[in-house]
Scaffold this motif. Sequence first.
Motif, PDB file in Angstrom:
ATOM      1  N   ILE A  63       0.884  -1.096   0.088  1.00  0.00           N
ATOM      2  CA  ILE A  63       0.012  -0.109   0.144  1.00  0.00           C
ATOM      3  C   ILE A  63       1.019   1.373  -0.005  1.00  0.00           C
ATOM      4  O   ILE A  63       0.654   2.056  -0.676  1.00  0.00           O
ATOM      5  N   THR A  68      -1.628  -0.020  -5.816  1.00  0.00           N
ATOM      6  CA  THR A  68      -3.109  -0.065  -5.624  1.00  0.00           C
ATOM      7  C   THR A  68      -3.620   0.126  -6.793  1.00  0.00           C
ATOM      8  O   THR A  68      -5.156   0.600  -6.516  1.00  0.00           O
ATOM      9  N   CYS A 279      -7.389  -8.678  -5.916  1.00  0.00           N
ATOM     10  CA  CYS A 279      -6.863  -7.585  -5.201  1.00  0.00           C
ATOM     11  C   CYS A 279      -5.314  -7.519  -5.083  1.00  0.00           C
ATOM     12  O   CYS A 279      -4.440  -8.576  -4.854  1.00  0.00           O
ATOM     13  N   ILE A 281      -3.305  -5.860  -3.427  1.00  0.00           N
ATOM     14  CA  ILE A 281      -2.633  -5.787  -2.073  1.00  0.00           C
ATOM     15  C   ILE A 281      -2.531  -7.460  -1.594  1.00  0.00           C
ATOM     16  O   ILE A 281      -1.243  -7.825  -1.185  1.00  0.00           O
TER      17      ILE A 281
END
Length: 406
Positions: A63, A68, A279, A281
């Motif tokens: 992050i 992101t 995702c 992350i």
Amino acid sequence: MKSDPYLQRLNVHLASAQPSATYRMMDRVAARRAEGAKVISLSAGEPDFDTPAHIRAAAIDAIGAGHTRYTQVAGMRALREAVARKFQLENGLACTWQDTIVCSGGKQVIYNALAATLNVGDEVIVPAPYWVSYPEMVQLCGGRAVIATCDNNSGFKLTPEKLSQAISARTRWLILNSPSNPTGAVYSRDELRALADVLLKHPHVLVLSDDIYEHLIFDGAEFCTIAQVEPRLAERTVTMNGVSKAYAMTGWRIGFCTAPRWLLDAMEKLQGQQTSGSCSISQHAALAALTGPQDFIASSRRVFQARRDMMVEALNATPGLRCDTPAGAFYAFASCEGLIGKRSQGGALLRTDEDVALALLDEADVAVVHGSAFGLGPYIRIAYALDDRALQQACNAISRFASACN
Ligand code: GLU
């Protein structure tokens, strides 16, 4: 105003599918807890440990570094390379990063593979006891689950004879899951060899090997996957795995597989119109899991094996229950035949294993999932993914409940 009668029409395949029995029980637990009950939940199949610190730190770093944005649909190249290395080194599969795909959890790998290949009426062989979602995913994709029931006499495992009988001209897939959810059964190399020999005679059958519990295997037993045992099957096998169970990362939703390229292309096309990939992350966290220190795997295996031993002993000491020692995963699949036909202290007539599970929740504040939801009754599935104290309390409560039935 009265709504249009057609407004709430659902997709036909969804309309006749069942909601997930595991999630239904988890929802019941949440509802009982909201009422103030102190429920011990042995229903959810997920490790109780925290995700290891270095993996959490990698996510936070990702992050901070601004990772992101969207990744490639099939997953970040670095993660796919790590996945390919895992399959090469741990499973002996010849595979490069292009032979892999990363999805949002193991569930999405399976769903994508089925959705990409099934047409209405296609058959999928699902050995029972099965994980609750396999037949429903088949149904959602328009296919027909052909259930091959494997009882305790074969250790809840599919035999070559049963497999031969289940295969037809319409068979599209065989789903294998070892170690198994819900029984913990583990297929040996020889058992997979015997199944592979049958499959070699039926070149139209694809194989989905759900290996998500690979690292939860006890007593020093060897883990094998079918494409490793019979490399000639690799061209029609999806070997599926993920980080959820091995690294206590269920909530991060990262699963992956290696599969033939034509199928990976189709799965990627589907995923590109659906989630755009996993995702970013979570992918960085999964990369840290696969490439970082691996000691967590051995230590959680040791803990689960000790819990298994404690659980099986307690269940077999409970009137009305009987449980063989599972070789892997973190589930005990206990027969509750001895309770069927009895009445609980609270007055519930226990006609089925579902009655047993519901009465256990209502009267003993212990949540388990009934075996029939996994295709074989009368059993209860107990997920022993809690600390020793909670497990001991749960065993005592189950024992008090069962002793009071008559
Ligand atoms: N695999 C776990 C279980 O069987 C998680 C819940 C689910 O996805 O069904 O409990």
